[in-house]
Design a protein around this motif. Structure first.
Motif, PDB file in Angstrom:
ATOM      1  N   THR A   2     -10.662  28.600  46.774  1.00 30.87           N
ATOM      2  CA  THR A   2      -9.642  28.118  45.953  1.00 30.87           C
ATOM      3  C   THR A   2      -8.385  28.464  46.448  1.00 30.87           C
ATOM      4  O   THR A   2      -8.423  29.085  47.678  1.00 30.87           O
ATOM      5  CB  THR A   2      -9.784  28.926  44.490  1.00 30.87           C
ATOM      6  N   ASP A   3      -7.191  28.586  45.799  1.00 29.38           N
ATOM      7  CA  ASP A   3      -5.853  28.778  46.583  1.00 29.38           C
ATOM      8  C   ASP A   3      -5.485  30.072  46.123  1.00 29.38           C
ATOM      9  O   ASP A   3      -4.241  30.370  45.802  1.00 29.38           O
ATOM     10  CB  ASP A   3      -4.893  27.628  46.787  1.00 29.38           C
ATOM     11  N   ASP A   7      -4.229  33.823  45.244  1.00 25.66           N
ATOM     12  CA  ASP A   7      -3.746  34.885  45.954  1.00 25.66           C
ATOM     13  C   ASP A   7      -4.379  36.412  45.907  1.00 25.66           C
ATOM     14  O   ASP A   7      -4.102  37.100  46.713  1.00 25.66           O
ATOM     15  CB  ASP A   7      -2.136  35.190  45.457  1.00 25.66           C
ATOM     16  N   LYS A  48      -6.780  38.571  51.680  1.00 24.41           N
ATOM     17  CA  LYS A  48      -6.309  38.484  50.062  1.00 24.41           C
ATOM     18  C   LYS A  48      -6.865  39.641  49.393  1.00 24.41           C
ATOM     19  O   LYS A  48      -7.941  39.931  49.823  1.00 24.41           O
ATOM     20  CB  LYS A  48      -6.733  37.028  49.463  1.00 24.41           C
TER      21      LYS A  48
END
Length: 166
Positions: free
Chosen positions: A79-80, A82, A118
């Protein structure tokens, strides 16, 4: 600092950056579900309170706290988001299982923080009994989920700020 000396939900909102535009993954353990759902509610609501859009918060459930690391890894890789907030609850029992699970999830989350760029936030309660867990999942000592969300927001902001200085 010992939790009994500080409420997990007490923080200065002026020191929390806006979560606007940030994307978060929350991986939550199904074991001790009454506790972990309260942690999830705290984290989710705190993210929204500070500007995260609901559609930018992805919740993934795993069977137990030991599996939080694997769930977090897949959120990072697929997924993207953060940052990922790991929420779980391990209550000490009569066997050494508690020690192995706590050690494994702690080391696993630490390794993810080193390996990936991340933030992976440790929001796992490790308590001696159920009452201690309830006290830290929205009870008299606040909610560890709130604390995890604030930590995630601050860490994403830090990463974004430092990237600007590259």
């Amino acid at each position: 600092m010992a939790t009994n000396l500080k409420n997990l939900s007490d923080y200065d909102p002026t020191l929390v950056p806006s979560a606007k535009g940030m994307k978060f993954g929350i991986v939550v353990s199904e074991w001790n579900q009454e506790i972990t759902e309260a942690l999830l509610s705290g984290a989710y609501n705190t993210l929204v309170k500070h500007g995260a859009k609901e559609e930018n918060i992805l919740v993934a459930r795993v069977p137990g706290s030991f599996e939080l690391t694997h769930g977090a890894r897949h959120l990072i890789k697929n997924t993207d988001v953060d940052a990922v907030i790991c929420l779980g609850c391990v209550i000490k029992g009569d066997t050494p299982h508690f020690d192995y699970v706590c050690q494994g999830v702690t080391q696993g989350i630490s390794q993810l923080n080193v390996k990936y760029k991340k933030p992976v936030i440790f929001g796992v309660l490790t308590t001696n009994d159920e009452q201690q867990a309830k006290d830290r999942a929205g009870g008299k000592l606040g909610n560890k989920g709130d604390e995890g969300a604030i930590t995630a927001i601050k860490m994403v902001s830090l990463v974004k700020t430092l990237k600007k200085h590259k």
